[in-house]
Structure formats: structure tokens, C-alpha cells
Design an enzyme around this catalytic site. Structure first.
Site, PDB file in Angstrom:
ATOM      1  N   LYS A 210      88.141  60.602  21.559  1.00 34.35           N
ATOM      2  CA  LYS A 210      89.109  59.523  21.769  1.00 34.35           C
ATOM      3  C   LYS A 210      89.846  59.208  20.465  1.00 34.35           C
ATOM      4  O   LYS A 210      91.055  59.001  20.456  1.00 34.35           O
ATOM      5  CB  LYS A 210      88.406  58.276  22.326  1.00 34.35           C
TER       6      LYS A 210
ATOM      7  N   GLN B  56      82.258  51.882  24.733  1.00 33.57           N
ATOM      8  CA  GLN B  56      81.727  53.144  25.259  1.00 33.57           C
ATOM      9  C   GLN B  56      80.461  52.878  26.085  1.00 33.57           C
ATOM     10  O   GLN B  56      79.523  52.242  25.613  1.00 33.57           O
ATOM     11  CB  GLN B  56      81.417  54.098  24.101  1.00 33.57           C
TER      12      GLN B  56
ATOM     13  N   ASP C 180      90.210  50.797  29.847  1.00 32.55           N
ATOM     14  CA  ASP C 180      89.348  51.601  30.737  1.00 32.55           C
ATOM     15  C   ASP C 180      89.618  51.292  32.214  1.00 32.55           C
ATOM     16  O   ASP C 180      89.230  52.051  33.091  1.00 32.55           O
ATOM     17  CB  ASP C 180      87.868  51.318  30.430  1.00 32.55           C
TER      18      ASP C 180
END
Length: 278
Positions: A52, A96, A119
């Protein structure tokens, strides 16, 4: 031979488009910043976080990295999220997953400002997707839609079957296919006569977390098969939820593992980051 849907090539195309857009935004004085939080040192999570960060650097997005020890309390994590929510120079916040067992993932997802939830997991963004309003969309399902569209695969009017009903893939996937005018069936572990249902699918999306579970007897000839799974087999080679060698010969198009859906998830995360600043 089926068309191999190349997620690497399509994700590279999307990143190039985003790189151009970020460059234009910078010329207008708009900078984009993503805060990435990792709790603990799970090796798979570290790889994902690293990828990422690389993607951010490539398209010109600043990334702030918070690598917290496994012993971090839920209270400490929520305090950091609250601080990042309040920072005007931070456009997106990504925590995460999975988190250590002593931290409630739902509480963490709820704590992120929906306008910074790149997300697409916050209930407000999920609700917006349900009623067709603007919001961040979960990256893997959004990536699958791009794979289909950019491969010239028509969704409207097609029979679409999803295997798996997770909040991250199965459910949002169903909503996105519906919004593209597909006719959608969601199957899961309690579904009876699974093979009969999956054999109706013009587009079959498999996200069940079982290596090579789907063989050709689940698949209609000429179907498009999208494999979301990723595992290591007995020889330590990557494989998906679909038995690729068995299924590919009867498909019209199929995603490989690796190199299919995987690269698209990060490309769409980058897309969400850019959208957060527009």
C-alpha cells in the site's frame, strides 16, 4: 481457450490514471495523505501494508505510517484514530486487519470518520452503497467491477452468482452487481444444492476461503469466473478458491491467482484515497 483477465495490467492502467489525476490536483494546491495503522507484526499484514505504501509513493500520495506494538490497547488505538480524524492534512485512514484479539474490530471501524474511511467498511458507507448513494466502496468488490468492465464483460441482464457472504466481499459485491443491473444470487455455507445454483451463473464470483474448492462441475460452460481466494498449496505455491486447471478450459474468461483480483484491491484503495480529496 478462455480470456485470462489480467488484474496486474488493469490495476497498472488505473494507477496511471490516478497518477495523472494526483499530479493535476497538486498543481491546484491539493495534496493527498493516507494514514496507515498496523497493530502487531503479522507477516502477511506487513506485506500488504508495504504494498500500500509503495502504491501511494508511485501515484504521488503521501503516506503516514503508524506501526504499533501488539500490546497496544484498544483505548490507545481509538485515541490515535480520533486524532487522525481531526487532522485536516489527513484525507484517508486505513487500519490494517486483522487486529490482535483484545481489540474489537467493529469499534475501530466505527471510530473512523466515514469521510476518511477509504476501506469502505464504516456502516455509513455500507448503508450508502445499499441505497445507491455516494460513499466509499469496499476495495475488492469495486476492483472486481473494474475487472469486468475493462475486460469488456457485460453485467446488465446477466445471472450473477456469488459464493460467500462476508461483509468485506460477498455482500458489497452483490450490491455492486445489482447496481450494474445484474440478476444476483448470494450462496453460502448453508445453501442447498450449491452446484445447481452456481451452474446457472453467467458470472461466478468465488470468495469462500477454501483452496481449489470450485471444480468444473460447479461452473456453466462459457461462464466468467472471478476467484477472490488466495492460499498456499502443499507445494507452497499460490492458488485460489477455484481449481484453475480444471475450470479454465470451460470458461469464457477467468481470473488467475496470483495476478487477478489481488492487484485490483490496492488499485481501488488508491482510487478511494484520491476521491477522499476531490
Amino acid at each position: 481457450m478462455p480470456k485470462i483477465i489480467d488484474g496486474k495490467a488493469i490495476s497498472a492502467q488505473i494507477k496511471e490514471e490516478l497518477k495523472q489525476k494526483v499530479s493535476e490536483l497538486k498543481q491546484n494546491g491539493v495534496n493527498i495523505c493516507l494514514a496507515v495503522i498496523q497493530v502487531g507484526d503479522d507477516p502477511a499484514s506487513s506485506v500488504y501494508v508495504g504494498n500500500k505504501k509503495k502504491a501511494c509513493a508511485y501515484i504521488g500520495i503521501e503516506s503516514l505510517s503508524y506501526e504499533l506494538p501488539d500490546s497496544t490497547t484498544q483505548e490507545e488505538l481509538l485515541k490515535l484514530i480520533e486524532e487522525l480524524n481531526g487532522r485536516k492534512n489527513v484525507n484517508g485512514i486505513l487500519v490494517q486487519l486483522p487486529l490482535p484479539k483484545h481489540i474489537d474490530e467493529n469499534a475501530v471501524i466505527h471510530a473512523i470518520d466515514p469521510k476518511k474511511d477509504v476501506d469502505g467498511f464504516h456502516p455509513q458507507n455500507v448503508g450508502a452503497l445499499c441505497i445507491g448513494q455516494k460513499g466509499f466502496v469496499s476495495c475488492t468488490p469495486a476492483g472486481i467491477i473494474q475487472l469486468l468492465k475493462r475486460s469488456g464483460i457485460e453485467i446488465a441482464g446477466k445471472e450473477c452468482v456469488i459464493i460467500g457472504r462476508s461483509n468485506i466481499v460477498g455482500k458489497p459485491m452483490a450490491l455492486l452487481l445489482l447496481s450494474e443491473n445484474g440478476t444476483v444470487t448470494v450462496t453460502h455455507s448453508k445453501t442447498k444444492d450449491l452446484k445447481e445454483i452456481t451452474k446457472r451463473a453467467d458470472i461466478l464470483v468465488v470468495a469462500i476461503g477454501k483452496p481449489k474448492f470450485i471444480t468444473r462441475e460447479y461452473v456453466k460452460e462459457g461462464a466468467v469466473v472471478i476467484d477472490v481466494g488466495i492460499h498456499r498449496n502443499e507445494n507452497n505455491k499460490l492458488c485460489g478458491d477455484v481449481d484453475y486447471d480444471d475450470v479454465a478450459p470451460i470458461c469464457s474468461a477467468i481470473t488467475p491467482v496470483p495476478g487477478g483480483v489481488g492487484p485490483m484491491t490496492i488499485a481501488m484503495l488508491m482510487y478511494n484515497c484520491v476521491e477522499s480529496a476531490v
